[in-house]
Design an enzyme around this catalytic site. Sequence first.
Site, PDB file in Angstrom:
ATOM      1  N   MET A   1      -4.325  -7.298  -6.561  1.00  0.00           N
ATOM      2  CA  MET A   1      -4.182  -8.531  -7.629  1.00  0.00           C
ATOM      3  C   MET A   1      -4.994  -9.372  -7.815  1.00  0.00           C
ATOM      4  SD  MET A   1      -0.979  -7.505  -7.622  1.00  0.00           S
ATOM      5  CE  MET A   1      -0.290  -8.999  -8.187  1.00  0.00           C
ATOM      6  N   ARG A   2      -6.421  -8.631  -8.435  1.00  0.00           N
ATOM      7  CA  ARG A   2      -7.262  -9.602  -9.089  1.00  0.00           C
ATOM      8  C   ARG A   2      -7.708  -8.959 -10.144  1.00  0.00           C
ATOM      9  NH1 ARG A   2     -10.027 -13.152  -5.703  1.00  0.00           N
ATOM     10  NH2 ARG A   2     -11.890 -12.904  -7.075  1.00  0.00           N
ATOM     11  N   ILE A   3      -8.249  -9.728 -11.183  1.00  0.00           N
ATOM     12  CA  ILE A   3      -8.872  -9.035 -12.247  1.00  0.00           C
ATOM     13  C   ILE A   3     -10.216  -8.534 -12.199  1.00  0.00           C
ATOM     14  CG2 ILE A   3      -9.293  -9.767 -14.923  1.00  0.00           C
ATOM     15  CD1 ILE A   3      -7.074 -11.525 -14.910  1.00  0.00           C
TER      16      ILE A   3
ATOM     17  N   ARG B   1     -15.763 -14.952 -10.036  1.00  0.00           N
ATOM     18  CA  ARG B   1     -15.245 -13.770 -10.210  1.00  0.00           C
ATOM     19  C   ARG B   1     -16.380 -12.732  -9.980  1.00  0.00           C
ATOM     20  NH1 ARG B   1     -10.843 -14.413 -14.123  1.00  0.00           N
ATOM     21  NH2 ARG B   1     -12.026 -12.716 -14.998  1.00  0.00           N
TER      22      ARG B   1
ATOM     23  N   HIS C   1      -0.136   1.430 -13.452  1.00  0.00           N
ATOM     24  CA  HIS C   1       0.851   0.397 -13.752  1.00  0.00           C
ATOM     25  C   HIS C   1       2.372   0.602 -13.861  1.00  0.00           C
ATOM     26  CE1 HIS C   1       1.614  -3.585 -15.864  1.00  0.00           C
ATOM     27  NE2 HIS C   1       2.326  -2.794 -16.665  1.00  0.00           N
TER      28      HIS C   1
ATOM     29  N   GLY D   1       0.759  -1.274   0.055  1.00  0.00           N
ATOM     30  CA  GLY D   1      -0.105   0.025   0.039  1.00  0.00           C
ATOM     31  C   GLY D   1       0.647   1.447   0.023  1.00  0.00           C
ATOM     32  N   SER D   2       2.039   1.101  -0.754  1.00  0.00           N
ATOM     33  CA  SER D   2       2.726   2.549  -0.634  1.00  0.00           C
ATOM     34  C   SER D   2       1.966   3.617  -1.486  1.00  0.00           C
ATOM     35  CB  SER D   2       3.903   2.410  -1.164  1.00  0.00           C
ATOM     36  OG  SER D   2       4.227   2.086  -2.635  1.00  0.00           O
ATOM     37  N   ASN D   3       1.371   3.145  -2.643  1.00  0.00           N
ATOM     38  CA  ASN D   3       0.615   4.091  -3.186  1.00  0.00           C
ATOM     39  C   ASN D   3      -0.698   4.711  -2.432  1.00  0.00           C
ATOM     40  OD1 ASN D   3       1.274   4.687  -6.318  1.00  0.00           O
ATOM     41  ND2 ASN D   3       1.801   2.525  -6.119  1.00  0.00           N
TER      42      ASN D   3
END
Length: 216
Positions: A93-95, A68, A112, A14-16
């Site tokens: 990390m999920r689509i 999903r 990204h 979670g640095s962003n």
Amino acid sequence: MNKLRIGVLVSGRGSNLQAIIDNIAQGSLSVELAVVISDQADAFALERARTHGIPAVHVSAKGYRGRRDDYDATLVQELRKHRVELVVLAGFMRIITPTLLKAFPRQVLNIHPALLPSFPGLHVQKAALEHGVKFSGCTVHFVDEGMDTGPIIIQAVVPVLDNDTEDTLSARILKQEHKIYSRAIQFFAEGRLRVEGRTVRVSGGADKSGEYLTNP
Ligand code: GRF
């Protein structure tokens, strides 16, 4: 005026997220962090949110195997509960499925760590080093149904150095991520983004036509 309510989806350190929290505190980003949601119970990002008194929610993916869309429907419920108006993916990390995208049309952003459309997907710094590119960077884009394919809002460029490792290049890129994500969110909050086909127009943007970089 009411501030735009954002929901941040995270899976890891979670640095962003932290950069967003810090930029809000410093006043360069004017939004309300309504909720942070993670698919990982032990994501350090959740800890960061709690430290700052931001609602932090774990939505486990257990029980959603192969479903999903159902998982995303649960995310949508949670986001709605917190009256989120913009969904910010920050190392999630999920689509994402159409279920979430339809609930938040052109209201989902991602960051990204490469200059898209080069090097989509995972392990991108390794791929950039192996390819021998002289520049890399990061991209904030609207999320569409593809993998890292949506309309590009903002990019930052960093040089790739001869002695770079995945770690040193990642760190150089990450520093820029922490700046451009908030900038893109602020553009959105100010209603300055207009999507025309694949192109995102930013109203009131600076003219940088005279600028260029070389490396080496
Ligand atoms: C960042 O490199 C981001 O570009 C990618 O996932 C990483 C998340 O890092 N999508 P952090 O959790 O924000 O530190």
